[in-house]
Design a protein around this motif. Structure first.
Motif, mmCIF file in Angstrom:
data_model
loop_
_atom_site.group_PDB
_atom_site.id
_atom_site.type_symbol
_atom_site.label_atom_id
_atom_site.label_comp_id
_atom_site.label_asym_id
_atom_site.label_seq_id
_atom_site.Cartn_x
_atom_site.Cartn_y
_atom_site.Cartn_z
ATOM 1 N N ARG A 228 2.554 -28.344 -0.509
ATOM 2 C CA ARG A 228 3.798 -28.787 -1.138
ATOM 3 C C ARG A 228 3.581 -30.091 -1.884
ATOM 4 N NH1 ARG A 228 8.932 -31.498 1.692
ATOM 5 N NH2 ARG A 228 10.212 -31.625 -0.151
ATOM 6 N N THR B 111 10.726 -26.719 2.849
ATOM 7 C CA THR B 111 10.031 -25.479 2.516
ATOM 8 C C THR B 111 9.658 -24.744 3.784
ATOM 9 O OG1 THR B 111 7.896 -26.587 2.484
ATOM 10 C CG2 THR B 111 9.021 -26.363 0.374
ATOM 11 N N TYR C 55 -3.203 -18.367 5.242
ATOM 12 C CA TYR C 55 -2.286 -18.616 4.133
ATOM 13 C C TYR C 55 -1.772 -20.037 4.287
ATOM 14 C CZ TYR C 55 -2.446 -13.548 3.825
ATOM 15 O OH TYR C 55 -2.885 -12.249 3.724
ATOM 16 N N ARG D 250 1.787 -24.784 -4.045
ATOM 17 C CA ARG D 250 0.814 -23.698 -4.198
ATOM 18 C C ARG D 250 0.665 -22.970 -2.874
ATOM 19 N NH1 ARG D 250 -4.013 -26.209 -4.425
ATOM 20 N NH2 ARG D 250 -3.155 -28.235 -3.950
ATOM 21 N N ILE D 251 0.387 -21.682 -2.957
ATOM 22 C CA ILE D 251 -0.009 -20.919 -1.778
ATOM 23 C C ILE D 251 -1.463 -20.545 -1.963
ATOM 24 C CG2 ILE D 251 0.284 -18.789 -0.464
ATOM 25 C CD1 ILE D 251 3.250 -18.876 -1.214
ATOM 26 N N MET E 215 7.402 -20.838 4.887
ATOM 27 C CA MET E 215 6.675 -19.695 4.379
ATOM 28 C C MET E 215 6.554 -18.663 5.485
ATOM 29 S SD MET E 215 2.771 -19.477 2.905
ATOM 30 C CE MET E 215 2.008 -20.066 4.402
ATOM 31 N N GLU F 76 2.642 -25.725 5.475
ATOM 32 C CA GLU F 76 2.746 -24.598 6.407
ATOM 33 C C GLU F 76 1.444 -23.809 6.382
ATOM 34 O OE1 GLU F 76 4.160 -22.330 9.233
ATOM 35 O OE2 GLU F 76 5.672 -23.604 8.313
ATOM 36 N N LEU G 86 0.461 -23.187 2.600
ATOM 37 C CA LEU G 86 1.444 -23.641 1.628
ATOM 38 C C LEU G 86 1.226 -25.133 1.414
ATOM 39 C CD1 LEU G 86 4.025 -23.406 -0.110
ATOM 40 C CD2 LEU G 86 5.340 -23.728 2.004
#
Length: 162
Positions: free
Chosen positions: A119, A156, A115, A131-132, A158, A106, A117
């Motif tokens: 996975r 997932t 930002y 991790r972000i 975000m 994401e 994400l």
């Protein structure tokens, strides 16, 4: 056989200005053609122009704000354009994929920051499942937050809240 282009997600269509729409499309059939930004006239929906991305740049997310258009690829590359769609910069988010087990899940673009994400399909020995990464487009600074879980994730999502 001709290539077939598709938008990749529900955020592939953006309003560029009062007169134009911006559509991000990828060659989703045989992946032999470069991704494109297609600029459409809002009234007629006629194609006004196309901007072809570099080879290997598969468009994942586009964002249009007051000053710029930001495009992120599945590979973590970032291209920034001015409102006339002249390229300002091209760079890479430090995603640091540690294995083939990781993927970009994401991306959110807000206030000059990206930002991401990342996975993992399986947790590592420390329970890290993803991790972000926060990346500042202007300063090029980045921060990373590890996400831990006691079980694997099926799905997932975000959302960035400011």
């Amino acid at each position: 056989m001709a290539s077939v282009f598709f938008p990749d997600n529900n955020e592939s269509l953006k309003s560029l200005n009062n007169k134009e729409l911006l559509v991000a499309v990828n060659d989703a059939v045989d992946s032999k053609k470069n991704s494109m930004l297609v600029i459409l006239d809002k009234k007629t929906l006629d194609t006004k122009r196309k901007i072809v991305m570099d080879k290997g740049f598969t468009i994942y997310k586009i964002n249009v704000d007051k000053e710029r258009v930001t495009i992120v690829s599945y590979e973590g590359e970032v291209k920034t354009f001015n409102k006339d769609l002249k390229e300002i910069s091209s760079e890479k988010i430090p995603l640091h994929f540690k294995s083939d087990d990781e993927r970009l899940e994401e991306v959110k673009i807000l206030g000059g920051k990206i930002y991401a994400l990342v996975r993992m399909f399986d947790r590592d020995k420390d329970g890290v499942i993803g991790r972000i990464i926060e990346y500042n487009i202007e300063s090029k600074d980045s921060k990373e937050i590890s996400l831990k879980s006691d079980r694997d994730w099926e799905m997932t999502s975000m959302e960035v809240i400011r």
